[in-house]
Design a protein around this motif. Structure first.
Motif, PDB file in Angstrom:
ATOM      1  N   TRP A 330       0.832  -1.189   0.000  1.00 56.42           N
ATOM      2  CA  TRP A 330       0.000   0.000   0.000  1.00 56.42           C
ATOM      3  C   TRP A 330       0.870   1.244   0.000  1.00 56.42           C
ATOM      4  N   ARG A 331       0.249   2.353  -0.320  1.00 58.49           N
ATOM      5  CA  ARG A 331       0.914   3.655  -0.282  1.00 58.49           C
ATOM      6  C   ARG A 331      -0.005   4.650   0.413  1.00 58.49           C
ATOM      7  N   ASP A 332       0.577   5.758   0.875  1.00 58.27           N
ATOM      8  CA  ASP A 332      -0.225   6.766   1.573  1.00 58.27           C
ATOM      9  C   ASP A 332      -0.848   7.726   0.568  1.00 58.27           C
ATOM     10  N   ARG A 333      -2.039   8.233   0.933  1.00 61.85           N
ATOM     11  CA  ARG A 333      -2.764   9.202   0.107  1.00 61.85           C
ATOM     12  C   ARG A 333      -3.310  10.309   0.992  1.00 61.85           C
ATOM     13  N   ASP A 334      -3.542  11.443   0.373  1.00 61.45           N
ATOM     14  CA  ASP A 334      -4.098  12.592   1.080  1.00 61.45           C
ATOM     15  C   ASP A 334      -5.495  12.254   1.591  1.00 61.45           C
ATOM     16  N   ILE A 335      -5.827  12.722   2.797  1.00 60.18           N
ATOM     17  CA  ILE A 335      -7.137  12.436   3.394  1.00 60.18           C
ATOM     18  C   ILE A 335      -8.022  13.679   3.428  1.00 60.18           C
ATOM     19  N   SER A 336      -7.637  14.712   2.643  1.00 63.88           N
ATOM     20  CA  SER A 336      -8.417  15.954   2.637  1.00 63.88           C
ATOM     21  C   SER A 336      -9.412  15.975   1.482  1.00 63.88           C
ATOM     22  N   TRP A 337     -10.408  16.844   1.626  1.00 64.51           N
ATOM     23  CA  TRP A 337     -11.479  16.961   0.641  1.00 64.51           C
ATOM     24  C   TRP A 337     -10.940  17.575  -0.654  1.00 64.51           C
ATOM     25  N   PRO A 338     -11.167  16.945  -1.827  1.00 66.22           N
ATOM     26  CA  PRO A 338     -10.652  17.484  -3.089  1.00 66.22           C
ATOM     27  C   PRO A 338     -11.230  18.859  -3.382  1.00 66.22           C
ATOM     28  N   GLY A 339     -10.381  19.836  -3.643  1.00 65.64           N
ATOM     29  CA  GLY A 339     -10.833  21.166  -4.023  1.00 65.64           C
ATOM     30  C   GLY A 339     -11.151  22.095  -2.872  1.00 65.64           C
ATOM     31  N   GLY A 340     -11.102  21.617  -1.642  1.00 69.89           N
ATOM     32  CA  GLY A 340     -11.351  22.465  -0.477  1.00 69.89           C
ATOM     33  C   GLY A 340     -12.810  22.556  -0.105  1.00 69.89           C
ATOM     34  N   GLY A 342     -14.253  21.062   2.501  1.00 76.98           N
ATOM     35  CA  GLY A 342     -14.793  19.807   2.993  1.00 76.98           C
ATOM     36  C   GLY A 342     -15.288  19.904   4.425  1.00 76.98           C
ATOM     37  N   PRO A 343     -15.920  18.839   4.933  1.00 72.31           N
ATOM     38  CA  PRO A 343     -16.491  18.837   6.288  1.00 72.31           C
ATOM     39  C   PRO A 343     -15.405  18.820   7.369  1.00 72.31           C
ATOM     40  N   GLU A 344     -15.793  19.328   8.532  1.00 70.66           N
ATOM     41  CA  GLU A 344     -14.889  19.321   9.683  1.00 70.66           C
ATOM     42  C   GLU A 344     -15.599  18.650  10.852  1.00 70.66           C
ATOM     43  N   TYR A 345     -14.949  17.680  11.466  1.00 72.68           N
ATOM     44  CA  TYR A 345     -15.476  16.989  12.637  1.00 72.68           C
ATOM     45  C   TYR A 345     -14.293  16.361  13.367  1.00 72.68           C
ATOM     46  N   ASP A 346     -14.553  15.906  14.582  1.00 72.27           N
ATOM     47  CA  ASP A 346     -13.462  15.347  15.389  1.00 72.27           C
ATOM     48  C   ASP A 346     -13.143  13.917  14.962  1.00 72.27           C
ATOM     49  N   VAL A 347     -11.847  13.658  14.770  1.00 69.06           N
ATOM     50  CA  VAL A 347     -11.332  12.308  14.541  1.00 69.06           C
ATOM     51  C   VAL A 347     -10.320  12.053  15.657  1.00 69.06           C
ATOM     52  N   VAL A 358      -7.429  18.922  11.774  1.00 66.20           N
ATOM     53  CA  VAL A 358      -8.250  18.790  10.569  1.00 66.20           C
ATOM     54  C   VAL A 358      -7.481  19.361   9.378  1.00 66.20           C
ATOM     55  N   PRO A 359      -7.430  18.669   8.232  1.00 68.61           N
ATOM     56  CA  PRO A 359      -6.757  19.209   7.048  1.00 68.61           C
ATOM     57  C   PRO A 359      -7.362  20.544   6.643  1.00 68.61           C
ATOM     58  N   GLU A 360      -6.570  21.365   6.016  1.00 68.98           N
ATOM     59  CA  GLU A 360      -7.016  22.703   5.623  1.00 68.98           C
ATOM     60  C   GLU A 360      -8.240  22.637   4.711  1.00 68.98           C
ATOM     61  N   SER A 361      -8.323  21.613   3.873  1.00 68.59           N
ATOM     62  CA  SER A 361      -9.456  21.476   2.938  1.00 68.59           C
ATOM     63  C   SER A 361     -10.623  20.706   3.529  1.00 68.59           C
ATOM     64  N   GLY A 362     -10.510  20.290   4.791  1.00 69.25           N
ATOM     65  CA  GLY A 362     -11.555  19.492   5.408  1.00 69.25           C
ATOM     66  C   GLY A 362     -11.314  18.009   5.167  1.00 69.25           C
ATOM     67  N   TRP A 363     -12.050  17.166   5.889  1.00 69.66           N
ATOM     68  CA  TRP A 363     -11.892  15.715   5.744  1.00 69.66           C
ATOM     69  C   TRP A 363     -12.430  15.231   4.405  1.00 69.66           C
ATOM     70  N   ARG A 364     -11.824  14.225   3.885  1.00 72.43           N
ATOM     71  CA  ARG A 364     -12.255  13.658   2.599  1.00 72.43           C
ATOM     72  C   ARG A 364     -13.627  13.008   2.707  1.00 72.43           C
ATOM     73  N   PHE A 365     -13.929  12.419   3.853  1.00 74.84           N
ATOM     74  CA  PHE A 365     -15.173  11.666   4.016  1.00 74.84           C
ATOM     75  C   PHE A 365     -16.253  12.563   4.600  1.00 74.84           C
ATOM     76  N   ALA A 366     -17.453  12.428   4.026  1.00 72.89           N
ATOM     77  CA  ALA A 366     -18.518  13.406   4.260  1.00 72.89           C
ATOM     78  C   ALA A 366     -18.999  13.481   5.698  1.00 72.89           C
ATOM     79  N   ASN A 367     -18.875  12.398   6.466  1.00 70.51           N
ATOM     80  CA  ASN A 367     -19.399  12.410   7.825  1.00 70.51           C
ATOM     81  C   ASN A 367     -18.568  11.489   8.721  1.00 70.51           C
ATOM     82  N   PRO A 368     -18.684  11.626  10.034  1.00 71.37           N
ATOM     83  CA  PRO A 368     -17.897  10.813  10.980  1.00 71.37           C
ATOM     84  C   PRO A 368     -18.151   9.311  10.837  1.00 71.37           C
ATOM     85  N   ASP A 369     -19.377   8.938  10.454  1.00 68.82           N
ATOM     86  CA  ASP A 369     -19.673   7.504  10.312  1.00 68.82           C
ATOM     87  C   ASP A 369     -18.839   6.869   9.202  1.00 68.82           C
TER      88      ASP A 369
END
Length: 695
Positions: A330-340, A342-347, A358-369
């Motif tokens: 495997w390789r590492d990939r960015d976990i931020s929202w493409p284009g900026g 994105g959502p912000e929540y606690d991880v 939280v990444p500057e562009s927000g999390w890549r995934f739409a919700n905590p679930d």
């Protein structure tokens, strides 16, 4: 709350709309655009065209409003020809086959229109992919019947099986007024019948050049439905410096689905491995076998392997897949929202128990679930502490396309190690010419298709299983492509090739070379090519008993029926002439036909694949053919008795076929046989009944 007959919106199902959709699947060509009195366009059903497709012909081109569609002289005759059933058969040829008794591949020699008709029952809706490279309309001759009513007779004359008097072959020179018409008349019925053979998720690829690409597209829009066009591929084959203005070195490949809506409904996605990815996976498996569960050791040795690769090696590009876990590299990939934005929540960091940055562009995934689902799947790699965002894992071979979907990563060619193909193919035509010359020992074709590229397309679309049909098989490129995939990749792919036994001509350089090498027809070249391919595969991979059905090919040749067909008498026939005609049909079986010839004709016309398992068994002293593990029993001896009838009932096949002459005119025995089967079938479910037929 919904009731059984309503949808979630509270309305009952629109039955009319559902029927329209079903009709469109069966007859896409009957839907057309019409303009009403107000000049408004509307999609309507062409009822006259529907009647024609069902065999009820009216003058469908007169006395009606103008409609959008494609017409040409002879189109109505094409529709009539489609409706006309074939009276031919396919003769088994053991001596020209390879592994006749075990193979599930077919090489059929004959006019492909007749062959497509014969395959309708046994292969209806069973072909995964069709690839054809039909004759291009270049202004030269192409050898296909131009007489709509005598397709089989014309072919038989051509094949030297009948007197050649009256042979009518279509020449198609550019100075003829019907230059496009003849080509369309040749192609339309073949494509129409081919569509019937495709599975619901089936696809057809058609190679073509500039001369007919537009006509072919419009014809395919009518036959397959415009909405089912997938792509028009461009194959760049090289440049010719002797061109005066532009060097036209490309061809096209039209791609149509049987049903694009089915592809969407089944969520079918086509992908292929990027070059070099396979080698990395194989190295990983080797290290996993050597090091077991020691991921650190595997990781270290895989990185050393990457370092030793030459720069030109295709795997070098994927050296970022240098980390190892239980799911592989495997390789590492960015976990931020493409284009900026994105959502912000606690991880929560698993060690410090504090929220990660939280990444500057927000999390890549739409919700905590969804983020939690990714974490539980082991696809999120946390840093040493919470002061930096974690990153995503992308595996060389994703554990789930849904979880490791990189479809939103635009412009990044270092995503997953699979890729969607582009619409352009770049491959010099001389590569295929040189390869085939090396395989056959002489240059026998000017423009053979590249089997490596065709193999890629087949694997891309079919994956690991399916039947591939090529009814303009030419040099046998499609057969070699499928054979390599089936044996090298252990896939469950099979092929059906159809080729006219077109004579090699002394007038052409390649034809002269073919005749010198002992090949009288193009079909002969194709068959010998396949023999050489299997010989090479055997040397490379050996023979494995469990793969017997993947080796070789069964040769069948188009012939006249082994059974005399009853010709309906004309109204003015005399009693004496009628009696003579009846006497001629008393012994209606060709005396030169072998039992195997009769068996294959009966199989094809009963809708049984000619590749089904066959076994000769004995029942009460009679030899009987058992087909498809006893599903069908066929008795072709000249005698039958009640003991055999009772033995057949004990076997309980789905169908039993025997010769009518085996009863020797004993009407009582035949009547008893019919009543015996009727009594057996009484009260049984239809699936358990025995269909009894005599021929």
């Amino acid at each position: 709350m919904s009731t059984p007959n309503t949808q979630m919106n509270g309305q009952s199902q629109d039955v009319a709309e559902q029927r329209r959709k079903e009709l469109e699947q069966l007859f896409p060509g009957i839907f057309t655009e019409t303009r009403n009195d107000k000049g408004e366009l509307k999609i309507t059903i062409d009822l006259e065209r529907l009647k024609a497709e069902l065999g009820e012909f009216t003058d469908i081109y007169d006395n009606r409003r103008e409609r959008y569609g494609m017409d040409w002289p002879g189109k109505r005759d094409c529709l009539r020809l489609i409706q006309q059933p074939s009276t031919a058969t396919l003769k088994p040829c053991r001596d020209e086959s390879v592994d006749f008794d075990t193979t599930e591949n077919l090489f059929i020699e004959g006019d492909n229109l007749e062959v497509l008709k014969l395959l309708q029952k046994s292969y209806y809706g069973k072909v995964k992919m069709i690839y054809i490279d039909p004759p291009y309309n270049t202004g030269k001759e192409f050898i296909y019947p131009d007489n709509f009513s005598e397709s089989l007779d014309t072919y038989l004359q051509y094949a030297g099986l009948k007197d050649s008097e009256g042979r009518t072959f279509s020449t198609n020179t550019a100075n003829e007024g019907r230059f496009h018409t003849k080509w369309l008349n040749m192609m339309y019925p073949r494509l129409y019948l081919a569509r019937n053979l495709l599975r619901e998720d089936g696809v057809i690829f058609i190679s073509i050049d500039d001369n007919e690409v537009e006509n072919l597209r419009r014809m395919c829009d009518e036959i397959f439905g415009e909405e089912n066009q997938i792509a028009c591929l461009v194959w760049e084959k090289g440049r010719k410096n002797d061109a005066k203005l532009f060097s036209v070195g490309h061809e096209y490949m039209l791609v149509y689905a049987k049903s694009s809506s089915i592809l969407k409904e089944k969520n079918i996605v086509w992908r292929e491995e990027k070059p070099g990815a396979k080698e990395i996976w194989e190295q990983y498996l080797l290290l996993r076998e050597l090091r077991g569960g020691n991921d650190e050791a595997i990781e270290s040795e895989l990185q050393a392997w990457f370092a030793e690769l030459p720069k030109s090696h295709p795997s070098k590009k994927w050296s970022r897949y240098k980390r190892i876990d239980k799911n592989g590299p495997w390789r590492d990939r960015d976990i931020s929202w493409p284009g900026g934005g994105g959502p912000e929540y606690d991880v929560i960091h698993p060690v410090t128990k504090k929220p990660c940055v939280v990444p500057e562009s927000g999390w890549r995934f739409a919700n905590p679930d969804e983020m939690q689902r990714q974490i539980e799947a082991g696809l999120v790699q946390f840093r040493d502490d919470h002061t930096k965002p974690p990153f995503r894992k992308t595996h060389l071979r994703p554990i789930s396309e849904e979880l490791e979907d990189d479809s939103e990563d635009s412009g990044d060619d270092e995503g997953l190690a699979t890729q969607v193909r582009g619409s352009c193919i770049y491959k010099q035509s001389q590569v295929a010419v040189k390869y085939l010359k090396g395989l056959m020992g002489a240059k026998l074709f000017n423009n053979p298709k590249d089997h490596v590229e065709i193999r890629r397309l087949i694997k891309y679309v079919c994956g690991e299983e399916g039947i591939v049909l090529d009814f303009f098989s030419g040099s046998g490129t499609t057969g070699e492509s499928v054979a390599e995939l089936a044996i090298k990749d252990s896939s469950d792919l099979k092929y059906i090739l159809v080729q006219l036994p077109e004579p090699n001509s002394e007038k052409e350089k390649t034809g002269k070379a073919a005749l010198k090498a002992g090949y009288s027809t193009i079909a002969d070249i194709s068959k010998d090519r396949l023999r050489k391919v299997y010989s090479g595969l055997e040397d490379e991979h050996g023979r494995r008993e469990k793969q017997e059905n993947k080796w070789g090919f069964k040769v069948l040749k188009l012939m006249k029926s082994n059974f005399k067909l009853w010709q309906a008498p004309t109204k003015d026939i005399s009693d004496e002439e009628l009696l003579q005609q009846m006497e001629l049909n008393v012994d209606h079986i060709d005396p030169n036909a072998s039992q195997e010839d009769l068996l294959y004709e009966l199989l094809i016309k009963a809708g049984v694949m000619p590749t089904e398992t066959l076994e000769q068994i004995e029942l009460t002293g009679h030899k009987v053919f058992s087909v498809a593990e006893g599903t069908l029993l066929v008795h072709l001896e000249d005698d039958i008795d009640q003991a055999l009838i009772d033995a057949v009932l004990a076997q309980a096949p789905s169908q039993f076929i025997c010769l009518d002459k085996a009863f020797h005119g004993n009407d009582q025995l035949k009547t008893n046989a019919v009543k015996t089967f009727q009594a057996f079938n009484q009260g049984k479910e239809k699936i358990d009944q025995i269909d009894f037929k005599t021929v």
